[in-house]
Design a protein around this motif. Structure first.
Motif, mmCIF file in Angstrom:
data_model
loop_
_atom_site.group_PDB
_atom_site.id
_atom_site.type_symbol
_atom_site.label_atom_id
_atom_site.label_comp_id
_atom_site.label_asym_id
_atom_site.label_seq_id
_atom_site.Cartn_x
_atom_site.Cartn_y
_atom_site.Cartn_z
ATOM 1 N N UNK A 4 0.847 -1.189 0.000
ATOM 2 C CA UNK A 4 0.000 0.000 0.000
ATOM 3 C C UNK A 4 0.887 1.245 0.000
ATOM 4 N N UNK A 5 0.552 2.204 -0.863
ATOM 5 C CA UNK A 5 1.318 3.446 -0.977
ATOM 6 C C UNK A 5 0.517 4.613 -0.428
ATOM 7 N N UNK A 6 1.212 5.508 0.259
ATOM 8 C CA UNK A 6 0.676 6.807 0.623
ATOM 9 C C UNK A 6 1.238 7.814 -0.377
ATOM 10 N N UNK A 7 0.358 8.382 -1.208
ATOM 11 C CA UNK A 7 0.761 9.335 -2.239
ATOM 12 C C UNK A 7 0.239 10.716 -1.874
ATOM 13 N N UNK A 8 1.137 11.728 -1.909
ATOM 14 C CA UNK A 8 0.789 13.071 -1.432
ATOM 15 C C UNK A 8 0.561 14.079 -2.554
ATOM 16 N N UNK A 9 1.137 13.824 -3.731
ATOM 17 C CA UNK A 9 1.092 14.741 -4.859
ATOM 18 C C UNK A 9 0.640 13.951 -6.079
ATOM 19 N N UNK A 10 -0.172 14.548 -6.923
ATOM 20 C CA UNK A 10 -0.762 13.808 -8.041
ATOM 21 C C UNK A 10 0.275 13.155 -8.936
ATOM 22 N N UNK A 11 1.405 13.832 -9.158
ATOM 23 C CA UNK A 11 2.394 13.327 -10.105
ATOM 24 C C UNK A 11 3.548 12.590 -9.450
ATOM 25 N N UNK A 49 4.115 -0.944 3.569
ATOM 26 C CA UNK A 49 3.667 0.433 3.443
ATOM 27 C C UNK A 49 4.780 1.238 2.793
ATOM 28 N N UNK A 50 4.472 1.890 1.679
ATOM 29 C CA UNK A 50 5.425 2.755 0.977
ATOM 30 C C UNK A 50 4.909 4.183 1.077
ATOM 31 N N UNK A 51 5.718 5.081 1.648
ATOM 32 C CA UNK A 51 5.323 6.471 1.868
ATOM 33 C C UNK A 51 6.132 7.329 0.898
ATOM 34 N N UNK A 52 5.439 7.966 -0.028
ATOM 35 C CA UNK A 52 6.092 8.681 -1.127
ATOM 36 C C UNK A 52 6.393 10.135 -0.768
#
Length: 234
Positions: A4-11, A49-52
């Motif tokens: 599961x990834x936590x993505x903070x910015x659309x790109x 958990x992958x935190x971008x």
């Protein structure tokens, strides 16, 4: 395996991590904090958990309502023995929940620069493949102190802490091994105002020329993800 990834910015997507997950037949899901009403997963439904990355600060709880719950989930994932990988902002968030200060770096670092891996990292099973140094994309103004109980991964000319490993399942990387040409082009497009000339800030043209180094990042990332997968099986 469920990643599961936590993505903070659309790109700022999982990039090469998504490619690796697909090739290995793993399930990949994403919480998009840049979209309305982001939903956190159930902890027992996540193996990794992958935190971008992202342009915000770990200290922006008053401005970003989702930031405190995100930190709480990261802390719970670490306590539960999950594999956790943080990249750039993600590494700063992991460092923060482990009690390490996150502060402004003495200079911004934006460009393709060499990371010198520490002797401790080269001896660690997660980084034995890394060698002494490699070149990666960097795009950050903040940095973190080494969390208590963690080992440093390496340093660059501009930043003393380029990563840490906490035990055998938690890794924070200040640099971007997941980078793809498409992500970098979008970063230049949306965040190009940050390319203020300085000793460790490259121009847009220099950044695009630096794409030749992405192979080093990919080789490092695949080795790290493969090593983390072996720890998952142990």
């Amino acid at each position: 395996m469920r990643i599961h990834c936590f993505q903070h910015i659309s790109f700022e997507t999982p990039g090469l991590i998504a490619d690796w997950a697909r090739q290995q037949g793993h399930q990949l899901s994403i919480t998009r904090f840049d979209e309305p009403n982001p939903q956190l997963p159930k902890l027992n439904a996540v193996d990794w958990l992958v935190v971008l990355g992202g342009a915000m600060s770990v200290h922006d709880e008053a401005r970003l309502a989702w930031l405190a719950p995100e930190k709480a989930f990261i802390s719970q994932a670490i306590a539960a023995g999950k594999t956790v990988l943080g990249i750039c902002l993600g590494a700063q968030l992991v460092a923060d929940v482990l009690g390490a200060p996150v502060t402004q770096n003495h200079l911004p670092e934006i460009g393709f620069y060499s990371v010198q891996f520490s002797e401790a990292a080269q001896r660690h099973p997660l980084f034995a493949h890394a060698g002494a140094q490699a070149t990666f994309l960097h795009w950050h103004g903040d940095t973190f102190a080494l969390p208590a109980g963690a080992a440093t991964v390496g340093a660059s000319a501009a930043c003393q802490q380029q990563g840490f490993v906490y035990g055998t399942r938690v890794v924070g990387l200040q640099f971007h091994p997941e980078m793809t040409p498409e992500i970098l082009q979008q970063m230049i497009r949306h965040d190009g105002h940050e390319l203020i000339p300085g000793p460790h800030v490259q121009t847009a043209d220099e950044l695009l020329a630096g794409l030749k180094h992405l192979g080093e990042g990919q080789q490092f990332l695949v080795g790290l993800l493969d090593a983390l997968a072996l720890q998952e099986q142990a």
